[in-house]
Motif scaffolding. Structure first.
Motif, PDB file in Angstrom:
ATOM      1  N   LEU A 167       0.861  -1.179   0.000  1.00 61.79           N
ATOM      2  CA  LEU A 167       0.000   0.000   0.000  1.00 61.79           C
ATOM      3  C   LEU A 167       0.890   1.219   0.000  1.00 61.79           C
ATOM      4  CD1 LEU A 167      -0.488   1.731   2.913  1.00 61.79           C
ATOM      5  CD2 LEU A 167      -1.524  -0.394   3.562  1.00 61.79           C
ATOM      6  N   CYS A 168       0.427   2.266  -0.668  1.00 60.41           N
ATOM      7  CA  CYS A 168       1.239   3.486  -0.661  1.00 60.41           C
ATOM      8  C   CYS A 168       0.360   4.701  -0.860  1.00 60.41           C
ATOM      9  CB  CYS A 168       2.351   3.418  -1.703  1.00 60.41           C
ATOM     10  SG  CYS A 168       1.886   3.888  -3.341  1.00 60.41           S
ATOM     11  N   THR A 169       0.917   5.851  -0.534  1.00 56.90           N
ATOM     12  CA  THR A 169       0.203   7.123  -0.618  1.00 56.90           C
ATOM     13  C   THR A 169       0.769   7.933  -1.778  1.00 56.90           C
ATOM     14  OG1 THR A 169       0.164   7.036   1.773  1.00 56.90           O
ATOM     15  CG2 THR A 169      -0.522   9.089   0.771  1.00 56.90           C
ATOM     16  N   ILE A 170      -0.101   8.667  -2.429  1.00 57.54           N
ATOM     17  CA  ILE A 170       0.341   9.584  -3.479  1.00 57.54           C
ATOM     18  C   ILE A 170      -0.225  10.953  -3.131  1.00 57.54           C
ATOM     19  CG2 ILE A 170       0.541   9.903  -5.971  1.00 57.54           C
ATOM     20  CD1 ILE A 170      -0.817   7.051  -6.129  1.00 57.54           C
ATOM     21  N   ILE A 195      -0.494  10.488   7.039  1.00 57.73           N
ATOM     22  CA  ILE A 195      -1.848   9.926   6.997  1.00 57.73           C
ATOM     23  C   ILE A 195      -2.112   9.231   8.340  1.00 57.73           C
ATOM     24  CG2 ILE A 195      -3.413   8.362   5.772  1.00 57.73           C
ATOM     25  CD1 ILE A 195      -2.357  10.415   3.897  1.00 57.73           C
ATOM     26  N   ILE A 196      -3.218   9.570   8.981  1.00 60.95           N
ATOM     27  CA  ILE A 196      -3.547   8.943  10.268  1.00 60.95           C
ATOM     28  C   ILE A 196      -4.417   7.716   9.994  1.00 60.95           C
ATOM     29  CG2 ILE A 196      -4.556   9.298  12.552  1.00 60.95           C
ATOM     30  CD1 ILE A 196      -2.329  11.256  12.073  1.00 60.95           C
ATOM     31  N   PHE A 197      -3.917   6.569  10.354  1.00 57.99           N
ATOM     32  CA  PHE A 197      -4.689   5.338  10.190  1.00 57.99           C
ATOM     33  C   PHE A 197      -5.396   5.062  11.511  1.00 57.99           C
ATOM     34  CE2 PHE A 197      -1.489   5.182   6.922  1.00 57.99           C
ATOM     35  CZ  PHE A 197      -2.181   4.695   5.832  1.00 57.99           C
ATOM     36  N   THR A 198      -6.672   5.407  11.579  1.00 64.60           N
ATOM     37  CA  THR A 198      -7.385   5.297  12.857  1.00 64.60           C
ATOM     38  C   THR A 198      -7.549   3.827  13.227  1.00 64.60           C
ATOM     39  OG1 THR A 198      -9.340   5.634  11.529  1.00 64.60           O
ATOM     40  CG2 THR A 198      -8.650   7.476  12.866  1.00 64.60           C
ATOM     41  N   GLY A 199      -7.254   3.542  14.488  1.00 67.94           N
ATOM     42  CA  GLY A 199      -7.368   2.183  14.988  1.00 67.94           C
ATOM     43  C   GLY A 199      -6.095   1.382  14.858  1.00 67.94           C
ATOM     44  N   HIS A 200      -5.053   2.008  14.311  1.00 65.29           N
ATOM     45  CA  HIS A 200      -3.775   1.293  14.169  1.00 65.29           C
ATOM     46  C   HIS A 200      -3.183   1.013  15.554  1.00 65.29           C
ATOM     47  CE1 HIS A 200       0.430   0.579  13.201  1.00 65.29           C
ATOM     48  NE2 HIS A 200       0.079   0.359  11.946  1.00 65.29           N
ATOM     49  N   PRO A 201      -2.645  -0.194  15.781  1.00 60.17           N
ATOM     50  CA  PRO A 201      -2.166  -0.526  17.132  1.00 60.17           C
ATOM     51  C   PRO A 201      -0.924   0.231  17.573  1.00 60.17           C
ATOM     52  CG  PRO A 201      -1.735  -2.324  15.596  1.00 60.17           C
ATOM     53  CD  PRO A 201      -2.599  -1.349  14.871  1.00 60.17           C
ATOM     54  N   ASN A 202      -0.122   0.724  16.659  1.00 58.90           N
ATOM     55  CA  ASN A 202       1.162   1.311  17.060  1.00 58.90           C
ATOM     56  C   ASN A 202       1.595   2.332  16.019  1.00 58.90           C
ATOM     57  OD1 ASN A 202       3.599   1.702  18.351  1.00 58.90           O
ATOM     58  ND2 ASN A 202       4.579  -0.061  17.378  1.00 58.90           N
ATOM     59  N   LEU A 203       0.801   3.408  15.876  1.00 60.02           N
ATOM     60  CA  LEU A 203       1.078   4.348  14.794  1.00 60.02           C
ATOM     61  C   LEU A 203       2.144   5.345  15.223  1.00 60.02           C
ATOM     62  CD1 LEU A 203       0.043   4.852  11.909  1.00 60.02           C
ATOM     63  CD2 LEU A 203      -1.361   6.660  12.840  1.00 60.02           C
ATOM     64  N   LYS A 204       3.402   5.056  14.857  1.00 60.80           N
ATOM     65  CA  LYS A 204       4.488   6.000  15.109  1.00 60.80           C
ATOM     66  C   LYS A 204       5.470   5.914  13.951  1.00 60.80           C
ATOM     67  CE  LYS A 204       7.091   2.753  17.912  1.00 60.80           C
ATOM     68  NZ  LYS A 204       7.643   2.378  19.182  1.00 60.80           N
ATOM     69  N   ARG A 205       6.411   6.834  13.918  1.00 58.47           N
ATOM     70  CA  ARG A 205       7.356   6.865  12.800  1.00 58.47           C
ATOM     71  C   ARG A 205       8.157   5.577  12.738  1.00 58.47           C
ATOM     72  NH1 ARG A 205       7.969  11.679  10.137  1.00 58.47           N
ATOM     73  NH2 ARG A 205       7.020  13.472  11.160  1.00 58.47           N
ATOM     74  N   THR A 232      -7.758   1.836   9.665  1.00 57.63           N
ATOM     75  CA  THR A 232      -6.639   0.930   9.470  1.00 57.63           C
ATOM     76  C   THR A 232      -7.097  -0.386   8.823  1.00 57.63           C
ATOM     77  OG1 THR A 232      -4.893  -0.280  10.568  1.00 57.63           O
ATOM     78  CG2 THR A 232      -6.884   0.024  11.814  1.00 57.63           C
ATOM     79  N   ALA A 233      -6.196  -0.954   8.036  1.00 54.92           N
ATOM     80  CA  ALA A 233      -6.479  -2.253   7.419  1.00 54.92           C
ATOM     81  C   ALA A 233      -5.821  -3.387   8.193  1.00 54.92           C
ATOM     82  CB  ALA A 233      -5.993  -2.266   5.974  1.00 54.92           C
ATOM     83  N   THR A 234      -5.210  -3.061   9.347  1.00 58.94           N
ATOM     84  CA  THR A 234      -4.495  -4.110  10.081  1.00 58.94           C
ATOM     85  C   THR A 234      -5.439  -5.180  10.619  1.00 58.94           C
ATOM     86  OG1 THR A 234      -4.573  -2.641  11.968  1.00 58.94           O
ATOM     87  CG2 THR A 234      -2.489  -2.785  10.806  1.00 58.94           C
ATOM     88  N   THR A 235      -6.723  -4.809  10.803  1.00 52.67           N
ATOM     89  CA  THR A 235      -7.668  -5.819  11.288  1.00 52.67           C
ATOM     90  C   THR A 235      -7.874  -6.918  10.247  1.00 52.67           C
ATOM     91  OG1 THR A 235      -9.334  -4.308  10.494  1.00 52.67           O
ATOM     92  CG2 THR A 235      -8.956  -4.351  12.860  1.00 52.67           C
ATOM     93  N   LEU A 236      -7.750  -6.560   8.969  1.00 55.06           N
ATOM     94  CA  LEU A 236      -7.930  -7.556   7.909  1.00 55.06           C
ATOM     95  C   LEU A 236      -6.609  -8.157   7.484  1.00 55.06           C
ATOM     96  CD1 LEU A 236     -10.448  -5.488   5.814  1.00 55.06           C
ATOM     97  CD2 LEU A 236     -10.945  -7.668   6.895  1.00 55.06           C
ATOM     98  N   TYR A 237      -5.592  -7.302   7.382  1.00 54.18           N
ATOM     99  CA  TYR A 237      -4.279  -7.754   6.924  1.00 54.18           C
ATOM    100  C   TYR A 237      -3.237  -7.327   7.957  1.00 54.18           C
ATOM    101  CZ  TYR A 237      -6.733  -7.907   2.438  1.00 54.18           C
ATOM    102  OH  TYR A 237      -7.626  -8.153   1.433  1.00 54.18           O
ATOM    103  N   PRO A 238      -2.721  -8.241   8.779  1.00 53.71           N
ATOM    104  CA  PRO A 238      -1.701  -7.839   9.765  1.00 53.71           C
ATOM    105  C   PRO A 238      -0.476  -7.205   9.117  1.00 53.71           C
ATOM    106  CG  PRO A 238      -2.475 -10.059  10.209  1.00 53.71           C
ATOM    107  CD  PRO A 238      -3.097  -9.643   8.913  1.00 53.71           C
ATOM    108  N   ALA A 241      -0.373  -4.961   7.036  1.00 57.55           N
ATOM    109  CA  ALA A 241      -0.530  -3.518   6.830  1.00 57.55           C
ATOM    110  C   ALA A 241       0.123  -2.711   7.936  1.00 57.55           C
ATOM    111  CB  ALA A 241      -2.003  -3.168   6.731  1.00 57.55           C
ATOM    112  N   ASN A 242       0.471  -3.358   9.050  1.00 58.94           N
ATOM    113  CA  ASN A 242       1.004  -2.638  10.204  1.00 58.94           C
ATOM    114  C   ASN A 242       2.176  -1.728   9.846  1.00 58.94           C
ATOM    115  OD1 ASN A 242       2.384  -2.006  12.640  1.00 58.94           O
ATOM    116  ND2 ASN A 242       1.364  -3.706  13.659  1.00 58.94           N
ATOM    117  N   TRP A 243       3.249  -2.279   9.358  1.00 58.42           N
ATOM    118  CA  TRP A 243       4.426  -1.444   9.050  1.00 58.42           C
ATOM    119  C   TRP A 243       4.208  -0.599   7.798  1.00 58.42           C
ATOM    120  CZ3 TRP A 243       9.916  -3.789  10.095  1.00 58.42           C
ATOM    121  CH2 TRP A 243      10.037  -4.051  11.469  1.00 58.42           C
ATOM    122  N   MET A 244       3.422  -1.119   6.861  1.00 61.15           N
ATOM    123  CA  MET A 244       3.164  -0.325   5.651  1.00 61.15           C
ATOM    124  C   MET A 244       2.445   0.970   6.036  1.00 61.15           C
ATOM    125  SD  MET A 244       1.651  -3.108   3.025  1.00 61.15           S
ATOM    126  CE  MET A 244       2.314  -4.745   2.821  1.00 61.15           C
TER     127      MET A 244
END
Lengths: 412, 169
Positions: free
Chosen positions: B62-65, B126-136, B105-111, B113-116
């Motif tokens: 996954l990526c952002t443009i 981009i803020i992924f709401t519900g992400h377990p560990n959203l940091k740089r 966040t898509a981590t609930t469906l695809y683990p 996605a966490n680091w991506m």
């Protein structure tokens, strides 16, 4: 014989007096493994929470050699991005180079002659062998067998000599061009490839005899760091690590590129996804790569070593001096003023450690609007804490080397 | 199913599943690309993953443009899905505005996605709401901007020895 007066107390249990009180709550020790630890073969940091020798938790830190390739790529003409790809997985740079060339060729709709594609296959399979030599011999080193590592590296050296005779560089190759190869293979290159094909199988067999069925090696690697197929897929594993878990996904078969559909080769798969299976999958892949190279040489078509893409492929020097059109193209390419169509394209190749993808968005400008690298080891390294949890520290080291995590690719 | 059929099939099914959440479908080289509204993203991904016929079980990347010119829809997050058994590959896109750069966040469906997602947060904010560990993840924690956004030049703006007027944009 008189009996001794003193009875020796052999069964008496002696209890020492307590000198230190046991802590009320169990305490764990923190171990900072890395960033520059000799056993991790690269810049990797893991902060481990240890219960004695057992890992309770691991927190990896990545990004120590981040070089902002995706940002730099937005400011470089297409042919100047190839050197950036060298520095992703630097154990098999030619695969990255070819992947990038093919991505651009897909975008501009270039057709590449069969001969160039076969020559590319030879280069890519040599690169795969050199990548697997590094990974497998390092697994052997981490289990205590240094000999194989030093011995096999002379074949990696020969592969680098082959690359050197094609493009002039050894490690960061910048090999090939958008549209084909920069030159055909020279007689020296063919002689070296021939030498490699005759002598390497013997060495690989010897390494096999030395390591694979070695009691110590098997005791150390079987059931060490196992990954199930479900876990591998959910964590985005690709390449040998996924195949070791039993999923037969290989980009060369699923979405053939560069004429891979013409070759007959097997995809080795494992069952347990442990260190031993990952080692074995790579080992078998080296034999398959040798077979692919032999087929490519046997069926090598005649023809040009590059396609007709004048706006990307540098013209021969004598044409530049004697022909106006060639001079214009030469100038435009060197200044990075190529005409690129608009569009978004994804192309992936089977890299040394997984599916290496290039997602390229072009707005018609001289540089990519956005270039995203799908770096396989960045994606699967996030499963590392879960794999090593509950295992020994020494197994964690072995698991990392068997996963073929390359710092350059991890951090981009 | 060839790619044209795949495009039309998924298009029809998404229209019936997410209704007004479906925006558009197109073919980009060898990939069908579907755009959905941000609020319907998880619903869409769940359907694509759990449908027995489509079964997109693998998140390739996954990526952002960043499109600063595209007012109101400056950021695009692209999810690339793969069904390995049938070799279907598609792309799902969502667009959002700079002041509303939140996406579930898509981590609930695809683990995986966490680091991506951490990477996209790191570079685009981009803020992924519900992400377990959203940091740089790749940049240092002290960094106070999101460097892959188009407004940040590749070079340090205070340097005068590097003139890029003739080279690069």
């Amino acid at each position: 014989m008189s009996k001794s007066k003193h009875k020796i107390p052999t069964t008496e249990v002696v209890t020492a007096e307590k000198s230190i009180d046991k802590p009320a709550e169990k305490e764990y020790s923190t171990l900072n493994l890395g960033p520059t630890h000799p056993a991790t073969h690269g810049i990797f940091q893991n902060i481990l929470k240890m219960d004695g020798e057992i890992i309770m938790e691991a927190e990896p830190t990545v990004g120590y050699i981040h070089r902002a390739f995706e940002k730099i790529a937005e400011h470089k003409p297409y042919n100047q991005i190839t050197p950036l790809t060298d520095r992703l997985n630097y154990c098999s740079s030619p695969i990255n180079n070819m992947g990038w060339h093919m991505t651009v060729e897909k975008l501009i709709g270039a057709t590449i002659p069969k001969r160039a594609e076969y020559l590319r296959v030879i280069i890519m399979e040599l690169a795969r062998i050199s990548d697997h030599i590094v990974c497998n011999t390092v697994i052997a080193v981490d289990t205590g067998a240094m000999t194989g590592f030093l011995y096999m590296f002379q074949w990696r050296e020969l592969i680098y000599e082959i690359f050197e005779s094609i493009c002039g560089a050894r490690l960061t190759t910048n090999i090939g061009r958008i549209g084909g190869l920069e030159r055909d293979f020279s007689p020296v290159t063919w002689a070296k490839i021939d030498k490699f094909l005759t002598e390497f199988p013997t060495a690989l067999k010897e390494f096999d005899n030395l390591v694979t069925r070695n009691r110590i090696f098997m005791d150390r690697t079987v059931k060490c760091g196992p990954v199930s197929a479900e876990m591998a897929l959910s964590y985005g594993f690709t390449g040998p690590n996924l195949r070791a878990a039993g999923v037969d996904y290989d980009v060369r078969i699923a979405n053939p590129y560069s004429s891979y559909q013409d070759f007959d080769f097997k995809i080795p798969v494992g069952t347990g996804g442990d260190v031993f299976d990952r080692y074995m999958v790579r080992h078998e892949e080296m034999w398959e790569s040798l077979s692919i190279i032999r087929q490519a040489i046997k069926n090598l078509p005649d023809g040009a070593f590059h396609g007709e893409v004048p706006s990307f492929y540098l013209p021969p020097k004598e044409d530049v001096y004697n022909n106006m059109e060639a001079l214009i193209y030469h100038f435009k390419i060197v200044m990075g003023e190529m005409d690129v169509p608009k569009g978004e394209v994804y192309h992936s190749v089977e890299g040394g450690n997984g599916e290496l993808g290039f997602y390229l968005v072009s707005d018609g400008g001289r540089t990519p609007y956005r270039l995203h690298f799908r770096r396989p080891c960045f994606i699967y390294y996030q499963a590392y804490p879960e794999i090593i949890k509950g295992g020994m520290l020494s197994d964690a080291i072995l698991t990392m080397s068997s996963m073929n995590v390359i710092a350059g690719e991890l951090d981009a | 199913m060839d790619q044209q059929q795949l495009l039309t099939t998924i298009q029809d099914q998404l229209k019936s599943k997410v209704g007004e959440g479906f925006v558009s479908a197109e073919q980009a080289f060898d990939f069908p690309v579907f755009t959905v509204k941000k609020d319907h993203l998880i619903e869409t991904l769940r359907f694509l993953k759990e449908d027995p016929e489509l079964n997109f079980h693998f998140l390739t990347t996954l990526c952002t443009i960043h499109f600063p010119e595209n007012k109101g829809q400056e950021f695009c997050v692209m999810y690339q899905l793969h069904n390995m058994m049938k070799n279907y590959r598609i792309r799902v896109k969502v667009f959002m505005a700079t002041n509303d750069a939140h996406v579930p966040t898509a981590t609930t469906l695809y683990p995986t996605a966490n680091w991506m997602e951490r990477q996209e947060y790191d570079f685009f904010g981009i803020i992924f709401t519900g992400h377990p560990n959203l940091k740089r993840i790749l940049n240092m924690d002290e960094m106070n901007y999101f460097p892959m956004r188009k407004e940040y030049a590749v070079e340090d703006g205070s340097r005068e020895d590097k003139d890029d007027t003739m080279f690069g944009r």
